[in-house]
Motif scaffolding. Structure first.
Motif, PDB file in Angstrom:
ATOM      1  N   VAL A   1       0.759  -1.058  -0.066  1.00 42.32           N
ATOM      2  CA  VAL A   1       0.212   0.021  -0.204  1.00 42.32           C
ATOM      3  C   VAL A   1       0.705   1.177   0.116  1.00 42.32           C
ATOM      4  CG1 VAL A   1      -2.035   1.273   1.153  1.00 42.32           C
ATOM      5  CG2 VAL A   1      -1.794  -1.171   1.285  1.00 42.32           C
ATOM      6  N   LEU A   2       0.558   2.239  -0.897  1.00 40.28           N
ATOM      7  CA  LEU A   2       1.257   3.359  -1.020  1.00 40.28           C
ATOM      8  C   LEU A   2       0.143   4.191  -0.725  1.00 40.28           C
ATOM      9  CD1 LEU A   2       3.675   5.476  -1.515  1.00 40.28           C
ATOM     10  CD2 LEU A   2       3.123   5.303  -4.002  1.00 40.28           C
ATOM     11  N   TRP A   3       0.151   5.060   0.604  1.00 41.38           N
ATOM     12  CA  TRP A   3      -0.838   5.739   1.082  1.00 41.38           C
ATOM     13  C   TRP A   3      -0.426   7.129   1.096  1.00 41.38           C
ATOM     14  CZ3 TRP A   3      -4.553   3.013   4.610  1.00 41.38           C
ATOM     15  CH2 TRP A   3      -5.506   3.746   4.752  1.00 41.38           C
ATOM     16  N   VAL A   4      -0.889   8.204   0.407  1.00 40.42           N
ATOM     17  CA  VAL A   4      -0.879   9.577   0.272  1.00 40.42           C
ATOM     18  C   VAL A   4      -1.744  10.248   1.055  1.00 40.42           C
ATOM     19  CG1 VAL A   4      -0.433  11.747  -1.299  1.00 40.42           C
ATOM     20  CG2 VAL A   4       0.300   9.257  -2.088  1.00 40.42           C
ATOM     21  N   THR A   5      -1.179  11.069   2.047  1.00 41.49           N
ATOM     22  CA  THR A   5      -2.155  11.882   2.997  1.00 41.49           C
ATOM     23  C   THR A   5      -1.325  13.156   3.477  1.00 41.49           C
ATOM     24  OG1 THR A   5      -3.618  11.838   4.827  1.00 41.49           O
ATOM     25  CG2 THR A   5      -1.409  10.707   5.157  1.00 41.49           C
ATOM     26  N   HIS A   6      -2.121  14.099   3.793  1.00 43.46           N
ATOM     27  CA  HIS A   6      -1.611  15.376   4.439  1.00 43.46           C
ATOM     28  C   HIS A   6      -1.880  15.262   5.797  1.00 43.46           C
ATOM     29  CE1 HIS A   6      -1.662  16.472   0.097  1.00 43.46           C
ATOM     30  NE2 HIS A   6      -0.381  17.370   0.485  1.00 43.46           N
ATOM     31  N   SER A   7      -2.540  14.244   6.399  1.00 43.93           N
ATOM     32  CA  SER A   7      -3.078  14.433   7.787  1.00 43.93           C
ATOM     33  C   SER A   7      -2.020  13.712   8.507  1.00 43.93           C
ATOM     34  CB  SER A   7      -4.384  13.410   7.810  1.00 43.93           C
ATOM     35  OG  SER A   7      -4.556  13.048   9.171  1.00 43.93           O
ATOM     36  N   ASP A   8      -1.617  14.437   9.651  1.00 43.45           N
ATOM     37  CA  ASP A   8      -0.444  13.819  10.518  1.00 43.45           C
ATOM     38  C   ASP A   8      -1.034  12.847  11.454  1.00 43.45           C
ATOM     39  OD1 ASP A   8       1.475  15.750   9.511  1.00 43.45           O
ATOM     40  OD2 ASP A   8       1.165  17.124  11.167  1.00 43.45           O
ATOM     41  N   ASP A   9      -2.299  12.875  11.471  1.00 43.40           N
ATOM     42  CA  ASP A   9      -2.988  11.869  12.293  1.00 43.40           C
ATOM     43  C   ASP A   9      -3.186  10.611  11.717  1.00 43.40           C
ATOM     44  OD1 ASP A   9      -3.658  13.681  14.509  1.00 43.40           O
ATOM     45  OD2 ASP A   9      -5.770  14.332  13.750  1.00 43.40           O
ATOM     46  N   ILE A  10      -3.467  10.591  10.654  1.00 40.01           N
ATOM     47  CA  ILE A  10      -3.521   9.152   9.685  1.00 40.01           C
ATOM     48  C   ILE A  10      -2.053   8.556   9.786  1.00 40.01           C
ATOM     49  CG2 ILE A  10      -3.763   8.200   7.429  1.00 40.01           C
ATOM     50  CD1 ILE A  10      -6.025  10.202   7.044  1.00 40.01           C
ATOM     51  N   VAL A  11      -0.987   9.550   9.410  1.00 36.05           N
ATOM     52  CA  VAL A  11       0.335   9.015   9.425  1.00 36.05           C
ATOM     53  C   VAL A  11       0.792   8.476  10.759  1.00 36.05           C
ATOM     54  CG1 VAL A  11       2.740   9.727   9.205  1.00 36.05           C
ATOM     55  CG2 VAL A  11       1.111  10.810   7.716  1.00 36.05           C
ATOM     56  N   GLU A  12       0.479   9.154  11.888  1.00 31.06           N
ATOM     57  CA  GLU A  12       0.908   8.443  13.188  1.00 31.06           C
ATOM     58  C   GLU A  12       0.096   7.099  13.294  1.00 31.06           C
ATOM     59  OE1 GLU A  12       3.107   9.415  15.386  1.00 31.06           O
ATOM     60  OE2 GLU A  12       3.450  11.064  13.925  1.00 31.06           O
TER      61      GLU A  12
END
Length: 64
Positions: free
Chosen positions: A46-57
């Protein structure tokens, strides 16, 4: 809908660009958990692109 179709087709790689944008927090977490579980169970990258720090954490805290 497209994510469900892609998962049903047994793709070996998922490229997700802001896959949960526009969802409420509870639904966002359910979708994230479903994707991670699917990827683990089926050996999918999975390559997941997001701008959300919460999702990254959250994603970094799971054993992928």
């Amino acid at each position: 809908m497209l994510l469900a179709i892609t998962m049903a087709s047994r793709a070996k790689v998922l490229l997700l660009d802001e896959a949960t944008s526009g969802l409420d927090n509870e639904t966002e977490r359910l979708v994230e958990e479903s994707i991670v579980e699917y990827a683990k169970k089926n050996g999918v990258a999975v390559l997941w692109v997001t701008h959300s720090d919460d999702i990254v954490e959250r994603l970094l805290s799971w054993q992928c």
